[in-house]
Design a protein around this motif. Structure first.
Motif, PDB file in Angstrom:
ATOM      1  N   TRP A 146       0.860  -1.188   0.000  1.00 35.53           N
ATOM      2  CA  TRP A 146       0.000   0.000   0.000  1.00 35.53           C
ATOM      3  C   TRP A 146       0.897   1.240   0.000  1.00 35.53           C
ATOM      4  O   TRP A 146       1.664   1.471   0.943  1.00 35.53           O
ATOM      5  N   ASP A 147       0.777   2.031  -1.034  1.00 35.42           N
ATOM      6  CA  ASP A 147       1.684   3.175  -1.137  1.00 35.42           C
ATOM      7  C   ASP A 147       0.984   4.484  -1.488  1.00 35.42           C
ATOM      8  O   ASP A 147       1.640   5.511  -1.650  1.00 35.42           O
ATOM      9  N   VAL A 148      -0.335   4.459  -1.634  1.00 37.19           N
ATOM     10  CA  VAL A 148      -1.056   5.720  -1.857  1.00 37.19           C
ATOM     11  C   VAL A 148      -2.309   5.754  -0.985  1.00 37.19           C
ATOM     12  O   VAL A 148      -2.773   4.712  -0.506  1.00 37.19           O
ATOM     13  N   ALA A 149      -2.832   6.962  -0.820  1.00 42.34           N
ATOM     14  CA  ALA A 149      -4.061   7.125  -0.041  1.00 42.34           C
ATOM     15  C   ALA A 149      -4.963   8.123  -0.749  1.00 42.34           C
ATOM     16  O   ALA A 149      -4.497   9.160  -1.222  1.00 42.34           O
ATOM     17  N   VAL A 150      -6.233   7.768  -0.823  1.00 41.67           N
ATOM     18  CA  VAL A 150      -7.241   8.664  -1.387  1.00 41.67           C
ATOM     19  C   VAL A 150      -7.990   9.280  -0.210  1.00 41.67           C
ATOM     20  O   VAL A 150      -8.568   8.560   0.601  1.00 41.67           O
ATOM     21  N   TRP A 151      -7.940  10.591  -0.099  1.00 41.09           N
ATOM     22  CA  TRP A 151      -8.644  11.294   0.978  1.00 41.09           C
ATOM     23  C   TRP A 151      -9.946  11.820   0.387  1.00 41.09           C
ATOM     24  O   TRP A 151      -9.915  12.621  -0.551  1.00 41.09           O
ATOM     25  N   VAL A 152     -11.061  11.366   0.917  1.00 35.84           N
ATOM     26  CA  VAL A 152     -12.356  11.780   0.372  1.00 35.84           C
ATOM     27  C   VAL A 152     -13.142  12.516   1.439  1.00 35.84           C
ATOM     28  O   VAL A 152     -13.327  12.009   2.548  1.00 35.84           O
ATOM     29  N   SER A 153     -13.615  13.694   1.091  1.00 37.64           N
ATOM     30  CA  SER A 153     -14.518  14.431   1.973  1.00 37.64           C
ATOM     31  C   SER A 153     -15.809  14.702   1.230  1.00 37.64           C
ATOM     32  O   SER A 153     -15.779  15.123   0.072  1.00 37.64           O
ATOM     33  N   VAL A 154     -16.922  14.459   1.901  1.00 37.15           N
ATOM     34  CA  VAL A 154     -18.221  14.811   1.329  1.00 37.15           C
ATOM     35  C   VAL A 154     -18.736  15.987   2.146  1.00 37.15           C
ATOM     36  O   VAL A 154     -18.892  15.889   3.363  1.00 37.15           O
TER      37      VAL A 154
END
Ligand SMILES: Cc1cc2nc3c(=O)[nH]c(=O)nc-3n(C[C@H](O)[C@H](O)[C@H](O)COP(=O)(O)OP(=O)(O)OC[C@H]3O[C@@H](n4cnc5c(N)ncnc54)[C@H](O)[C@@H]3O)c2cc1C
Length: 533
Positions: free
Chosen positions: A427-435
């Protein structure tokens, strides 16, 4: 949290350190969801003041809350109308603990007080030809507040970074000293067993100084594109196109996606290194170059919020209107293609944006799965949005914001939303999601709950894992955030694997009398609930 509120100075809690002025003040956070009418508040001048405060609190049955700008949406400083708030003292770090000093030496390091703002830190670094390799998109909150929650920006170009907390090489914190039987200041260096617990502690500690690794300053280009539709941006991997998220990250390194509500329109911002100003770019010399998004007085924000609250269907027109306003704003301010020093581009969102309540989750995965992760999210979000709309419910009245970063280094902040996972080193990336949505919107909690349940169920190892963005909304029941027992006591600890119990135990050992905590953190940070299901 406002500084200019009046307060009464003539009384103080029993036995309070005489040298430290203290007043009763009202507290409310940025999004106006956490209120406490009357709470003791002081401004420590030194780490020794914090020590005196902690020892007084411990011996008198009080608790101490480190307080910055109050920009966290959730109950991290205080809980809403906290029942025992009369036995709490807020320690506002902004007045005195705000020093910034670049250290001499080969490796660029900066020592900073927790009350300095992220912007002032970046400005100080820039004067020395330095920058941070990653930073939050807003600089108007404190370094201590940003580090407590694992503050992040956007960018996944190699060498990719996760959170600002991972840049800390040393810190001072006030912790329990078993030898003397008192609280004392202790220095922690990267590699010390306790440091990883203190790099992101969600408010369960009091940090009085940090040293961060900096890099040479550099110039960036930020280009805006308001013509891509969500179908392309969030396409299935097999149908991915040049403006799909993974392709943008691959090509530019950093992307910020705004997907407007009840619309398929987006605003893409890409950031890429540009040593020389591209001929089409406008040079900027300061941060926050989108004034049409962040000069909105709080009163206006409240009116819009109230109107949409009273007429929920109006939300259906908001997305198209916001998109049109963004297109017009970019043209009017010549901001669609900018070039400048990193801080002037990476700080792009001031607090005077519309006051949305934001949910926040980080989905940690590997680069090869990045497009699938965002596609799966978009499919479910669209299904829920449209399903609610068909039942004449309009909870999703703000945009979706999505950013992509790397993950933190192994041995870095254990409670970071993008902490490295030893069981899944790929795991080498992260998706940050805000609604985003206006506070108080009908059915919003239900909507967030449905989306969050999907996320925790769907993004499972070895594909991915979901963790909360501490300062934003998560843990939804159908009526409230930060409340779902299954999320607080199950999904969240499980998302940190075996390290959850270790880190909670370490934080407890550093503050065995729980001076630095509040009722919400008491409920959340419990050892014994960790481990993966
Ligand atoms: C407009 C806006 C934009 C934002 N943009 C981003 C973004 O781009 N990226 C991002 O990651 N987040 C973002 N956030 C969220 C923000 O990073 C967090 O809310 C952060 O915690 C705010 O810092 P603060 O100074 O307001 O802290 P507060 O809200 O006052 O406190 C937050 C937590 O930090 C603790 N704390 C503060 N100082 C110390 C200290 N010295 N020692 C120990 N604990 C301490 C507090 O006790 C509390 O638990 C944004 C928020 C807003 C309102």
């Amino acid at each position: 949290m406002t500084r200019a509120l009046s307060g009464r100075a003539h009384d103080a809690p029993p036995g309070f350190p005489r040298a430290l002025p203290v007043r009763r003040r009202p507290y409310r956070n940025w999004v106006d969801r956490i209120h406490v009418d009357d709470v003791w508040t002081c401004s420590p001048r030194t780490a020794e003041d914090v020590v005196a405060l902690a020892n007084w609190a411990w011996s008198h049955g009080y608790r101490v809350r480190a307080a910055g700008e109050g920009h966290s949406v959730g109950p991290l400083v205080l809980t809403d109308r906290q029942p025992d708030a009369q036995r709490v003292v807020l320690a506002d770090t902004r007045d005195h603990l705000d020093h910034v000093q670049v250290l001499p030496g080969e490796a660029p390091l900066v020592r900073v007080g927790p009350g300095a703002s992220v912007r002032s830190l970046l400005e100080h670094l820039a004067r020395h030809g330095l920058a941070l390799p990653c930073t939050t998109g807003c600089g108007e909150f404190t370094v201590g507040g940003a580090l407590a929650v694992g503050g992040h920006g956007t960018g996944a170009a190699a060498p990719a970074h996760g959170t600002m907390s991972d840049l800390v090489v040393a810190l001072d914190a006030v912790v329990w000293d078993a030898a003397s039987g008192r609280y004392a200041v202790r220095g922690f260096r990267r590699g010390d067993p306790d440091t990883a617990a203190l790099l992101t502690h969600v408010g369960r500690a009091f940090v009085t100084e940090v040293t961060l690794a900096a890099v040479a300053d550099h110039t960036l280009r930020c280009a805006s594109d308001t013509t891509a539709l969500s179908g392309e941006v969030f396409a299935a991997p097999e149908a991915a196109a040049p403006r799909s998220v993974a392709a943008l990250v691959e090509r530019c390194g950093a992307v910020d996606v705004l997907w407007f509500p009840y619309s398929e329109r987006t605003w893409l911002r890409t950031f890429e290194p540009a040593p020389v100003r591209p001929p089409t770019s406008r040079a900027v010399t300061g941060p926050y170059n989108y004034p049409f998004t962040d000069h909105i007085p709080e009163a206006v924000s409240r009116v819009v919020s109230r109107v949409v609250g009273e007429h929920p269907r109006y939300a259906l027109g908001l997305g198209e209107a916001q998109h049109a306003a963004s297109v017009a704003g970019l043209a009017a301010t010549a901001s669609a293609d900018l070039w400048g020093r990193s801080k002037d581009l990476l700080l792009y969102s001031r607090p005077n944006v519309l006051r949305y309540a934001w949910s926040g989750h980080a989905i940690v995965t590997c680069r090869a799965e990045l497009q699938r992760v965002v596609h799966d999210f978009a499919v479910r979000y669209r299904e829920l949005r449209d399903g609610y709309r068909d039942r004449e419910r309009y909870p999703a009245n703000g945009p979706v914001e999505l950013r992509v970063t790397g993950v933190d280094h192994a041995g870095g902040p254990t409670l970071s939303p993008v902490a490295a996972d030893p069981d899944h080193p790929h795991w080498d990336v992260a998706v940050w999601v805000s609604v985003l949505g206006f506070p108080g919107t009908g059915h919003a909690e239900s909507f967030h709950r449905d989306l969050e349940r999907f996320a925790f169920d769907h993004y499972r190892p070895p594909y991915a894992v979901v963790r909360p963005e501490w300062a934003k909304g998560w843990g939804y029941t159908t009526s409230a955030g930060w409340a779902d027992a299954a999320v607080l006591g199950g999904a969240v600890p499980a998302a940190f694997g075996a390290s959850w119990n270790r880190v909670v135990t370490r934080l407890d050992a550093l503050d065995p009398h729980r001076v630095f905590g509040n009722p919400f953190l008491d409920r959340l940070l419990v050892a014994g609930s960790g481990g993966r299901t």
